[in-house]
Design an enzyme around this catalytic site. Structure first.
Site, PDB file in Angstrom:
ATOM      1  N   GLU A   1      11.319  10.359   1.846  1.00  0.00           N
ATOM      2  CA  GLU A   1      11.542   9.687   0.561  1.00  0.00           C
ATOM      3  C   GLU A   1      11.027  10.566  -0.567  1.00  0.00           C
ATOM      4  O   GLU A   1       9.904  11.053  -0.507  1.00  0.00           O
ATOM      5  CB  GLU A   1      10.792   8.346   0.572  1.00  0.00           C
ATOM      6  CG  GLU A   1      10.801   7.639  -0.762  1.00  0.00           C
ATOM      7  CD  GLU A   1       9.808   6.467  -0.828  1.00  0.00           C
ATOM      8  OE1 GLU A   1       9.200   6.117   0.205  1.00  0.00           O
ATOM      9  OE2 GLU A   1       9.640   5.932  -1.929  1.00  0.00           O
TER      10      GLU A   1
ATOM     11  N   LYS B   1      26.766   0.051 -14.492  1.00  0.00           N
ATOM     12  CA  LYS B   1      26.640   1.302 -15.257  1.00  0.00           C
ATOM     13  C   LYS B   1      25.354   2.074 -14.941  1.00  0.00           C
ATOM     14  O   LYS B   1      25.399   3.302 -14.756  1.00  0.00           O
ATOM     15  CB  LYS B   1      26.745   0.994 -16.755  1.00  0.00           C
ATOM     16  CG  LYS B   1      27.029   2.211 -17.630  1.00  0.00           C
ATOM     17  CD  LYS B   1      28.417   2.781 -17.458  1.00  0.00           C
ATOM     18  CE  LYS B   1      29.415   2.100 -18.375  1.00  0.00           C
ATOM     19  NZ  LYS B   1      30.800   2.519 -18.101  1.00  0.00           N
TER      20      LYS B   1
ATOM     21  N   CYS C   1     -15.647  -2.363   3.345  1.00  0.00           N
ATOM     22  CA  CYS C   1     -16.199  -1.161   2.721  1.00  0.00           C
ATOM     23  C   CYS C   1     -17.181  -1.537   1.611  1.00  0.00           C
ATOM     24  O   CYS C   1     -18.275  -1.989   1.923  1.00  0.00           O
ATOM     25  CB  CYS C   1     -15.083  -0.238   2.249  1.00  0.00           C
ATOM     26  SG  CYS C   1     -15.600   1.484   2.255  1.00  0.00           S
TER      27      CYS C   1
ATOM     28  N   HIS D   1     -11.860   0.418   6.982  1.00  0.00           N
ATOM     29  CA  HIS D   1     -10.754  -0.352   6.390  1.00  0.00           C
ATOM     30  C   HIS D   1      -9.830  -0.882   7.485  1.00  0.00           C
ATOM     31  O   HIS D   1      -8.863  -0.201   7.857  1.00  0.00           O
ATOM     32  CB  HIS D   1      -9.942   0.542   5.446  1.00  0.00           C
ATOM     33  CG  HIS D   1     -10.678   0.930   4.213  1.00  0.00           C
ATOM     34  ND1 HIS D   1     -10.496   0.308   3.002  1.00  0.00           N
ATOM     35  CD2 HIS D   1     -11.623   1.880   4.014  1.00  0.00           C
ATOM     36  CE1 HIS D   1     -11.286   0.846   2.105  1.00  0.00           C
ATOM     37  NE2 HIS D   1     -11.983   1.813   2.687  1.00  0.00           N
TER      38      HIS D   1
ATOM     39  N   GLU E   1      -7.623  -3.036   7.266  1.00  0.00           N
ATOM     40  CA  GLU E   1      -6.280  -3.358   6.735  1.00  0.00           C
ATOM     41  C   GLU E   1      -5.264  -2.250   7.003  1.00  0.00           C
ATOM     42  O   GLU E   1      -4.073  -2.511   7.099  1.00  0.00           O
ATOM     43  CB  GLU E   1      -6.360  -3.674   5.239  1.00  0.00           C
ATOM     44  CG  GLU E   1      -6.685  -2.517   4.290  1.00  0.00           C
ATOM     45  CD  GLU E   1      -8.180  -2.267   4.093  1.00  0.00           C
ATOM     46  OE1 GLU E   1      -8.967  -2.645   4.986  1.00  0.00           O
ATOM     47  OE2 GLU E   1      -8.553  -1.658   3.078  1.00  0.00           O
TER      48      GLU E   1
HETATM   49  N1  GLN Z   1     -17.701   3.027  -3.213  1.00  0.00           N
HETATM   50  C1  GLN Z   1     -18.121   2.861  -1.875  1.00  0.00           C
HETATM   51  C2  GLN Z   1     -18.392   4.190  -1.180  1.00  0.00           C
HETATM   52  O1  GLN Z   1     -17.993   5.213  -1.638  1.00  0.00           O
HETATM   53  C3  GLN Z   1     -17.129   2.055  -1.079  1.00  0.00           C
HETATM   54  C4  GLN Z   1     -15.813   2.717  -0.919  1.00  0.00           C
HETATM   55  C5  GLN Z   1     -14.714   1.786  -0.536  1.00  0.00           C
HETATM   56  O2  GLN Z   1     -14.831   0.573  -0.714  1.00  0.00           O
HETATM   57  N2  GLN Z   1     -13.615   2.322  -0.046  1.00  0.00           N
HETATM   58  O3  GLN Z   1     -19.022   4.213  -0.151  1.00  0.00           O
END
Ligand code: GLN
Length: 560
Positions: free
Chosen positions: A145, A194, A385, A511, A513
């Site tokens: 992409e 268009k 985090c 993370h 997610e």
């Molecule tokens: N600011 C925090 C750190 O650097 C957490 C980073 C984040 O939430 N991705 O450790």
């Protein structure tokens, strides 16, 4: 021979080119083809590491620690292929390579120019994503992409490079798909072709003739409209694909399948493959769209004004909800200026809370108030985090008897840095690309909430942070009732904290997610949504909050 599909966009940005690319990836993969996806981003940043989420949305992190555009998140969620840094190419990274080559003398004294040196470097990167190891199966199709919109100045070298690819690998092995907008205008919302015509003209000026158009619109397009676009843009009418807004992005592959997108690609390339297997995907879409049970989750963060800033968290909640047989309603709570007295109103009766990742001092106090509310009221809680770091600071202050506990990110000179900058990060001056990045192993403590949720002892999760729980305070936190239930295998880093006795309180330094998929929902999010369902049911029965016993505060420290 690997085939290449290039996806470009016209008229306006945010058309869903990333979703279209990801969907094509899914459709080809569902036919048993080996697919690789790639994003070519014309911005001059070397990667997305220093980009402001307010402006650019979430930065997605790959296993190998590349910080990339959020579209790679779509690619991974739709195809379930773990991408690498090779899937993300920016102007900045291309120029960095070209300049390094020039300094080494690789160009043999030539004047270094956009064509051929920059375009060659871009083509090298496109070919690189198709490379496989000795025993790996060869890549059938690369779907790449091009970010931005046709007509953008910085996009030109990329468009020129993909144009040249046609001659390099042969006309029959390249396909250009252009995503455009068919807006409705005036009091009758009259659909207009268009803008599509003009954007195709722009593309043809550059030397690219699209093989297929994906026309985004708010409502259905008539056959006459499709024929008109076909005639004016010189694209066969069967390859003018209407793409109307859907209630969930996961429906897009199914719609494109019905429109014959993948069939046309397979035919055009003469690929031999299996019939599509989309049954599981269809089931997920049905679950996402047809549930009547609902849970309500508050997500607290400071970038909430940009709906894309927490896109992977939003999607992970939807995946988890589908797995738990319910829908999720998300209330976005801005942590900036959030006062303790506002929390109850702001979370608006949510059945669970996520405190989101983030950087910098701004909005941190609001996150602390939010954590405290969740801990004290027994609201199911997931801190990610920075959200986990705030859970630690809050616990240290209000339970472990360290009232001035602080994160070094807020106050580098704090006497009680319960969260501090990691020694190895302290030595690295630059801001971009200097965090603890990518997939790391984590060991889970037996009988912990984390090990129950994951159902295994060792996990791998993706990181992006500079700060870390300070081990000097570990014993005090544990003594006060906070479990460090996930650590790096060498025991040096605290990766997960939880509060036994609370219905569901977990914070992770990584993370989760980024690894959630519609067909592989993440255990932490599934756990949170199930806990939210429990709470909703208990609330309906009139006894929420009565059953939990959060860790008792240390002597003399107020709990609220
Ligand atoms: N600011 C925090 C750190 O650097 C957490 C980073 C984040 O939430 N991705 O450790």
């Amino acid at each position: 021979m690997t085939r290449f599909i290039f996806v470009t966009g016209g008229v306006v940005s945010s058309l869903g080119k990333g979703i279209a690319t990801a969907s094509i990836g899914r459709l080809l993969r569902s036919r048993g083809l080996n697919v690789r996806l790639q994003k070519l981003d014309p911005y001059i940043n070397v990667d997305a590491d220093t980009m402001n989420p307010f402006q650019h949305g979430e930065a997605f992190v790959t296993d190998d620690g590349a910080v990339t555009d959020l579209d790679l998140g779509h690619y991974e969620r739709f195809t379930n292929i773990a991408l690498t840094r090779h899937s993300s190419v920016t102007t900045g990274s291309v120029y960095r390579d070209v300049i390094a080559a020039e300094r080494r003398g690789d160009y043999d004294g030539a004047t270094v120019q956009t064509i051929p040196h920059v375009t060659n470097a871009i083509k090298d990167r496109i070919r690189l994503v198709a490379k496989t190891g000795k025993n790996e199966r060869k890549v059938d199709v690369v779907v790449a992409e091009v970010g931005g919109t046709v007509g953008d100045i910085e996009g030109l070298p990329f468009l020129e490079a993909i144009r040249q690819m046609r001659a390099d690998v042969g006309l029959r092995n390249v396909m250009y798909i252009h995503v455009t907008l068919v807006p409705g205008v005036g009091p009758w919302d009259e659909q207009k072709t268009k803008p599509t015509q003009h954007s195709v003209i722009k593309l043809r000026e550059i030397g690219i003739h699209p093989d297929m158009l994906i026309c985004r619109s708010k409502r259905q397009m008539s056959d006459d409209m499709l024929r008109k676009i076909s005639l004016f843009c010189d694209v066969p009418v069967c390859a003018v694909i209407p793409s109307v807004d859907t209630s969930t992005v996961y429906d897009v592959p199914l719609k494109l399948e019905v429109a014959g997108v993948a069939e046309q690609i397979v035919k055009r390339f003469g690929l031999r493959c299996d019939p599509p297997d989309l049954d599981a995907w269809q089931r997920i879409v049905r679950r996402i769209t047809s549930n009547t049970r609902r849970v309500h989750v508050a997500v607290v963060g400071k970038y909430v004004d940009n709906s894309d800033a927490y896109i992977s968290i939003r999607e992970a909640l939807h995946h988890a909800a589908a797995a738990a047989d319910c829908n999720v309603m998300i209330t976005w709570v801005n942590s900036r200026g959030l006062r303790s007295s506002d929390i109850a109103k702001a979370v608006n009766g949510a059945n669970a809370m996520v405190v989101a990742p983030g950087f910098g001092v701004d909005g941190i106090e609001g996150k602390l108030h939010a954590v405290q509310h969740a801990r004290v009221t027994g609201l199911p809680f997931l801190g990610i985090c920075l959200g986990m770091q705030m859970a630690v600071v809050e616990f240290a202050r209000n339970v472990a008897g360290i009232p001035d506990a602080e994160s070094g990110e807020v106050d580098p000179a704090t006497p009680n840095p319960v969260v501090h900058i990691m020694p190895e990060q302290r030595l690295r001056g630059n801001r971009g690309g200097t965090m603890r990045l990518g997939s790391r192993e984590c060991q889970l403590a037996a009988n912990s909430l984390a090990s129950r949720l994951y159902g295994v002892e060792t996990i791998r999760e993706r990181h992006r942070h500079r700060y870390e729980v300070n081990n000097d305070y570990r014993a005090r936190l544990i003594g006060a009732g906070m479990d460090c239930s996930g650590t790096s295998p060498d025991g040096k880093f605290v990766e997960i904290v939880e509060i036994p006795g609370h219905p569901f309180f977990i914070g992770c330094q990584f993370h989760p997610e980024f690894q959630s998929r519609p067909d592989l929902p993440h255990p932490l999010f599934v756990g949170l949504v199930k806990a939210a369902l429990d709470r909703a049911e208990r609330e309906a029965a009139g006894d929420a909050g009565r059953t939990h016993t959060a860790a008792a505060p240390a002597d003399g420290v107020s709990n609220v």
